[in-house]
Enzyme design. Structure first.
Site, PDB file in Angstrom:
ATOM      1  N   TYR A 112       0.846  -1.191   0.000  1.00  8.67           N
ATOM      2  CA  TYR A 112       0.000   0.000   0.000  1.00  8.67           C
ATOM      3  C   TYR A 112       0.882   1.242   0.000  1.00  8.67           C
ATOM      4  CZ  TYR A 112      -3.748  -3.227   1.439  1.00  8.67           C
ATOM      5  OH  TYR A 112      -4.642  -4.262   1.531  1.00  8.67           O
TER       6      TYR A 112
ATOM      7  N   PRO B 129     -15.340  -5.255   1.520  1.00  8.34           N
ATOM      8  CA  PRO B 129     -16.669  -5.660   1.994  1.00  8.34           C
ATOM      9  C   PRO B 129     -17.797  -4.760   1.499  1.00  8.34           C
ATOM     10  CG  PRO B 129     -15.474  -4.574   3.748  1.00  8.34           C
ATOM     11  CD  PRO B 129     -14.498  -4.771   2.624  1.00  8.34           C
ATOM     12  N   LEU B 130     -17.449  -3.526   1.101  1.00 12.74           N
ATOM     13  CA  LEU B 130     -18.454  -2.613   0.559  1.00 12.74           C
ATOM     14  C   LEU B 130     -18.299  -2.449  -0.942  1.00 12.74           C
ATOM     15  CD1 LEU B 130     -18.382   0.117   3.359  1.00 12.74           C
ATOM     16  CD2 LEU B 130     -19.870  -1.889   3.171  1.00 12.74           C
TER      17      LEU B 130
END
Length: 265
Positions: free
Chosen positions: A65, A210-211
């Site tokens: 990241y 998850p979204l």
């Protein structure tokens, strides 16, 4: 540290009782998951408020990241780390450029990546370290075998797997005790045989995205419904939604507290 009840209860992960709702940190970077975030102060605030205000004790990150950006932000924001905080990181992906990800599972590279994450996070051990991706060019047993060796040396506490099939979990389990599996799972992408396999094997399952990159947060029912759907799939499920906005984080927590506040550890 005595913490109040977190918004979705607790889960045992990598030997620690942590909040079942974690925080994913991929969005705390620049565009293309590349470089620093547009507002580093907001990123620091998100991390601090997640832990110190909202009771989240599971922070998920990766050396890819930024690359490296978020591990450094976590150190700046949260060190000295609370004793009950679990920081999970991942190794095994390299970043040639923005929006570009490539698996690299050579044992020498995985070792160097673990050593670098230890320095960036300023810890003596990575409590939970995932193989971020299986490198198809390197035998899986060599990849997880190196992580097992690092575990034996005390540099890794627990080893997890990310973006894996059931067959890969089985194969890795011959070499290591799999502490967690992290795969994509959400209402738009709801089908992963690893969910049931992990339930049977008592392996925590950590849904990332998850979204669905935020699209479910704006759908009918919103983020709360999407997260409650995941949590309903089993007590081994521990989602890690992410955000780049402190206000959005507060709103996300608020969608769960009224429903989950009655849970007990």
């Amino acid at each position: 540290m005595n913490r109040r009840q977190p918004p979705a209860g607790w889960i045992l992960l990598a030997g620690k009782r942590v909040s079942r709702l974690g925080l994913g940190t991929m969005r705390l970077t620049g565009a293309g998951t590349w470089g620093p975030p547009r507002d580093p102060d907001a990123a620091i605030r998100i991390l601090r408020e997640a832990v110190h205000i909202h009771g989240i004790t599971h922070i998920d990150t990766a050396d890819a990241y930024g690359p490296h950006t978020v591990e450094e932000l976590i150190r700046r924001a949260l060190r000295p780390y609370p004793a009950d905080l679990l920081i999970a990181t991942k190794v095994g992906l390299v970043r040639p450029g923005p929006d570009w990800w490539a698996p690299l599972g050579r044992p020498t590279y995985l070792r160097s990546a673990v050593e670098a994450s230890l320095r960036r996070l300023s810890v003596g051990r990575l409590e939970l370290c995932y193989l971020h991706r299986v490198d198809p060019g390197v035998p899986l047993e060599e990849q997880v075998g190196e992580l097992r060796t690092l575990q034996t040396e005390g540099k890794i506490g627990h080893v997890g797997l990310s973006k894996v099939t059931v067959d890969q979990i089985r194969a890795a389990s011959a070499e290591i005790q799999v502490a967690a599996v992290q795969n994509v799972l959400n209402q738009t992408e709801p089908d992963d045989p690893a969910v049931d396999y992990c339930r049977v094997q008592q392996i925590p399952y950590i849904p990332y995205r998850p979204l669905n990159a935020g699209t479910l947060a704006t759908a009918e029912g919103g983020a709360g419904e999407a997260l409650r759907w995941l949590l309903s799939l089993g007590s081994h499920i521990a989602p890690i939604p992410g955000t780049s906005s402190p206000d959005h984080l507060k709103g996300l927590i608020g969608t769960l507290r009224p429903v989950m506040s009655a849970e007990r550890p």
